[in-house]
Design an enzyme around this catalytic site. Structure first.
Site, PDB file in Angstrom:
ATOM      1  N   PRO A   2     -13.889  17.366  51.918  1.00  9.93           N
ATOM      2  CA  PRO A   2     -14.411  16.112  51.369  1.00  9.93           C
ATOM      3  C   PRO A   2     -15.626  15.628  52.153  1.00  9.93           C
ATOM      4  CG  PRO A   2     -12.032  16.013  51.612  1.00  9.93           C
ATOM      5  CD  PRO A   2     -12.485  17.260  52.301  1.00  9.93           C
ATOM      6  N   GLU A   3     -16.638  15.140  51.444  1.00 10.86           N
ATOM      7  CA  GLU A   3     -17.828  14.599  52.077  1.00 10.86           C
ATOM      8  C   GLU A   3     -17.808  13.087  51.951  1.00 10.86           C
ATOM      9  OE1 GLU A   3     -21.452  16.646  51.118  1.00 10.86           O
ATOM     10  OE2 GLU A   3     -20.457  18.579  50.971  1.00 10.86           O
ATOM     11  N   LYS A  61     -17.680  10.501  57.744  1.00 14.32           N
ATOM     12  CA  LYS A  61     -16.468  11.010  57.087  1.00 14.32           C
ATOM     13  C   LYS A  61     -15.207  10.657  57.872  1.00 14.32           C
ATOM     14  CE  LYS A  61     -18.523  15.101  56.752  1.00 14.32           C
ATOM     15  NZ  LYS A  61     -18.758  16.537  56.453  1.00 14.32           N
ATOM     16  N   ARG A 295     -22.720  29.383  55.304  1.00 14.23           N
ATOM     17  CA  ARG A 295     -22.493  28.791  53.995  1.00 14.23           C
ATOM     18  C   ARG A 295     -23.640  29.224  53.083  1.00 14.23           C
ATOM     19  NH1 ARG A 295     -21.080  22.739  56.043  1.00 14.23           N
ATOM     20  NH2 ARG A 295     -22.538  23.350  57.678  1.00 14.23           N
TER      21      ARG A 295
END
Length: 307
Positions: A2-3, A61, A295
């Site tokens: 989650p960002e 976050k 990534r």
């Protein structure tokens, strides 16, 4: 993972349901999910029972709930204590009524004082067990301002979040401080966006989206960035995250949900992330995907030239 928009969706939902309510009891069903609480499950439950949730706060976050407590003094220096929640890759904070069956991966249950029309349980569910809950100390912020985004911000911050910069949605975010840090680094622009010491809350998805909106290449050298470019980038990051908030966040699977168990739908509005080979929405050039920091980066080779 989650960002910022996803964590902010959770924060807003929690603030609606738990602010001002007292934790009446705690069930630790899997001690692995409170492993960051060094004193163990019994102390974790005993510390939280009869504590009142003052608010739900986010910095980047990081998410925590400041508590009003009787007779508990943190061992480390600080002005208060909070329940810290780390969602990891699959952590969920769900508000449920007692009659709702336990979720398969339920790890911790907090029962709350009754309130009209409100669920009575806050459940922490985590399939992969990368996240967790723990009690932490609050410390004064360096600038004396609010520690993070909240309904009623307090001039304190969770110790674990004190080292990170403010995010673009924080009303106390300083563009001048952000731009000064950018110009002082000799690194690529996306690498800087993912550096929580420069700006917080921007992960891989929203970095790609903000860079596309601002027409900047992910590998652009930060020390070559003009003030107008940096301002355009911050505004793009703020806009894309506000758009994601309005859509309830970005969900690619069932692991990210809000406190009501609903998924977000911003994935339908992405412009570049995960869209390699698709035409750019501005110029129709195929979107390119390149390896980046274990990534990927997605960008338009025409709209986002490295110059």
């Amino acid at each position: 993972m989650p960002e910022l928009p996803e964590v902010e969706v959770v924060r807003r939902g929690l603030a609606r349901w738990v602010r001002g309510r007292t934790i009446t009891s705690v069930d630790v069903l899997d001690p692995r999910s409170i492993r960051r609480h060094a004193l163990g499950a019994e102390d974790f439950a005993g510390t939280l029972e009869h504590a009142t949730v003052l608010d739900v706060v986010r910095r980047g976050k990081f998410l925590w709930m400041p508590l009003a407590m009787d007779g508990y003094v943190p061992e480390s220096p600080g002005t208060g204590v909070a329940l810290m929640a780390h969602l990891g890759m699959s952590g969920q904070l769900l508000m449920q009524d007692p009659q709702v069956p336990d979720e398969k991966h339920l790890k911790v249950r907090l029962r709350l004082s009754p309130a009209p029309g409100m669920p009575e349980q806050l459940r922490f569910v985590d399939q992969r067990i990368f996240g967790g809950l723990f009690v932490t100390s609050l410390v004064p912020t360096d600038d004396g301002g609010p520690g993070g985004l909240a309904e009623t911000p307090l001039p304190e911050i969770a110790g674990e979040a004190a080292h990170i910069a403010r995010d673009p949605l924080d009303p106390h975010f300083s563009f001048e401080d952000f731009y000064r840090k950018l110009k002082s680094r000799r690194t690529g622009l996306k690498r800087a966006l993912l550096d929580q010491g420069i700006i917080s809350g921007i992960g891989n998805i929203y970095a790609d989206e903000a860079l596309w909106r601002s027409r900047l290449h992910y590998a652009r050298a930060t020390d070559t960035l003009r003030r107008a470019d940096a301002l355009r980038l911050v505004e793009a990051a703020r806009d894309v995250m506000n758009d994601a908030l309005a859509a309830g966040g970005t969900s690619f699977d069932s692991l990210y949900v809000n406190v009501n168990g609903d998924s977000g739908w911003f994935s339908r509005s992405l412009s570049v992330y995960g869209l390699a080979g698709h035409p750019c929405k501005r110029c129709a050039t195929p979107i390119v995907r390149e390896k980046f920091m274990n990534r990927s980066s997605h960008f338009c080779p025409v709209c986002q030239r490295n110059r």
